[in-house]
Enzyme design. Structure first.
Site, PDB file in Angstrom:
ATOM      1  N   ASP A  55       0.789  -1.083   0.110  1.00 42.04           N
ATOM      2  CA  ASP A  55       0.118   0.006  -0.027  1.00 42.04           C
ATOM      3  C   ASP A  55       0.882   1.271  -0.064  1.00 42.04           C
ATOM      4  O   ASP A  55       0.632   2.058   0.784  1.00 42.04           O
ATOM      5  CB  ASP A  55      -1.085   0.096   1.093  1.00 42.04           C
ATOM      6  N   GLU A 266     -11.542   0.185  -3.274  1.00 42.98           N
ATOM      7  CA  GLU A 266     -10.829   0.768  -2.251  1.00 42.98           C
ATOM      8  C   GLU A 266      -9.568   1.305  -3.034  1.00 42.98           C
ATOM      9  O   GLU A 266      -9.595   1.618  -4.184  1.00 42.98           O
ATOM     10  CB  GLU A 266     -10.130  -0.587  -1.411  1.00 42.98           C
TER      11      GLU A 266
END
Length: 366
Positions: A55, A266
């Site tokens: 991420d 997301e």
């Protein structure tokens, strides 16, 4: 932590072959069949290999590249559809002098034990700089296992960061991303399924069941929207009422919940190029990093296509940053471990075309 080396998968099977002689005797023989799975060839090598990282939020602060990733760890939590096995507990910050430099690990910048309201699952973070201060935005579950967004502050881009004693007022779900547009700072967030965004459709946390798929709209209804709000002047709270971001088809109609190839899942990110705003995101179970273009940081954004095709591993999460005159996308896959929840960072150049579109990137070459 010692990382597992990448290994070929070898399937072995033993078959008993029954052979009959002319006199009617039955004989047996053992045959071993070895099948080696073809190895993937990856577009980019891992940037970091001494710990697992995922991420990545990349920024240029004062001429230097900083990466704010999540820190994957081995987990004893059983894997489930809500992502419970992604049980990260702290953040490291990495810096790079140039885009070709080896990232430098500056150690733990924030630990869950230093966040009074947070219980577990310190997922994907982001960071921002304003007036000599640095702000780390992060999601975590509180002691009721509900995700909220937190913010921590430091005098250094590498931390350590000091967390505010409470989560941001009115915050929920996951994946905060901060975009600076002139003197204004906007925060984007949201993730469905394990990210719980679908449970906030009424404005309050409401769950009709234990499954992360509960509370989603019907396939023929508009997809759940990510959220955006301008940040307050002190960067610690929403500076306005959050609003939904609309992702539209070319004909102006909303992307539908059943359109898993294009709907938001997301990992929101925004960058600006030639006075246009690019909203990019993960489609989740179809594993694309897709994007739309709009004329405002609030959207709406018209769907354009895919920036990054599926990587090895279930998840993908990215950031896009300009370094000098070039653009780069930072992302993750599972090349080192082969395990869904133990990921490694990667980076490659990204190209905007003359018409504003972005060239699609294939992270796996075969």
């Amino acid at each position: 932590m010692n990382l597992k080396s990448t290994r070929s998968l070898i399937a072995m099977s033993t078959a008993s072959l029954l052979l009959f002689s002319s006199c009617g005797k039955q004989e047996s023989a053992e045959e071993t069949v070895i099948v080696e799975e073809e190895k993937s060839t990856f577009l980019s090598p891992p940037l970091i290999s001494h710990i697992y990282t995922a991420d990545p939020s990349a920024h240029v602060f004062d001429g230097k590249i900083y990466i704010y990733p999540s820190h994957d760890v081995e987990s004893v939590v059983e894997e489930d559809d809500s992502g419970a096995h992604f049980n990260m507990r702290d953040y490291h910050v990495f810096s790079m002098e140039t885009i070709d430099s080896e990232p430098v690990d500056h150690g733990v910048a924030l630990d869950v034990d230093d966040v009074p309201w947070a219980k577990r699952q310190m997922w994907a973070p982001d960071a921002a700089q304003k007036d000599g201060k640095y702000y780390l935005y992060f999601p975590a579950k509180d002691y009721d296992d509900i995700f909220h967004l937190g913010v921590a502050v430091s005098d250094s881009p590498t931390g350590p960061f000091t967390a505010q004693p409470e989560p941001m007022k009115g915050s929920y779900s996951i994946d905060p991303a901060v975009f600076q547009d002139g003197n204004d700072y906007f925060i984007y967030w949201g993730g469905i399924w394990g990210g719980q965004l679908q449970k906030w459709r009424t404005g309050e946390y409401l769950s009709t069941g234990d499954s992360p798929y509960d509370d989603e709209p019907a396939d023929d209804e508009p997809a759940i929207s990510p959220m955006v709000a301008k940040l307050s002047g002190d960067m610690l709270e929403f500076g306005e009422e959050p609003r939904q971001i609309k992702i539209l088809d070319q004909d102006g109609s909303p992307i539908l919940a059943g359109d898993h190839e294009r709907r938001f899942f997301e990992a929101a990110w925004v960058h600006k190029h030639n006075d246009k705003y690019y909203f990019s995101y993960s489609t989740g179970d179809t594993h694309n990093i897709a994007y739309g273009i709009g004329d405002s940081p609030y959207g709406p954004f018209t769907y354009q296509g895919v920036i990054l095709k599926p990587v090895q591993g279930w998840t993908n999460h990215h950031s896009i940053v300009q370094v000098d005159e070039k653009w780069y996308i930072f992302y993750h896959d599972t090349e080192i471990s082969g395990e869904t929840h133990l990921r490694n960072l990667k980076m490659t150049e990204l190209t905007h075309n003359a018409d504003g579109s972005i060239n699609t990137i294939e992270p796996i070459l075969k």
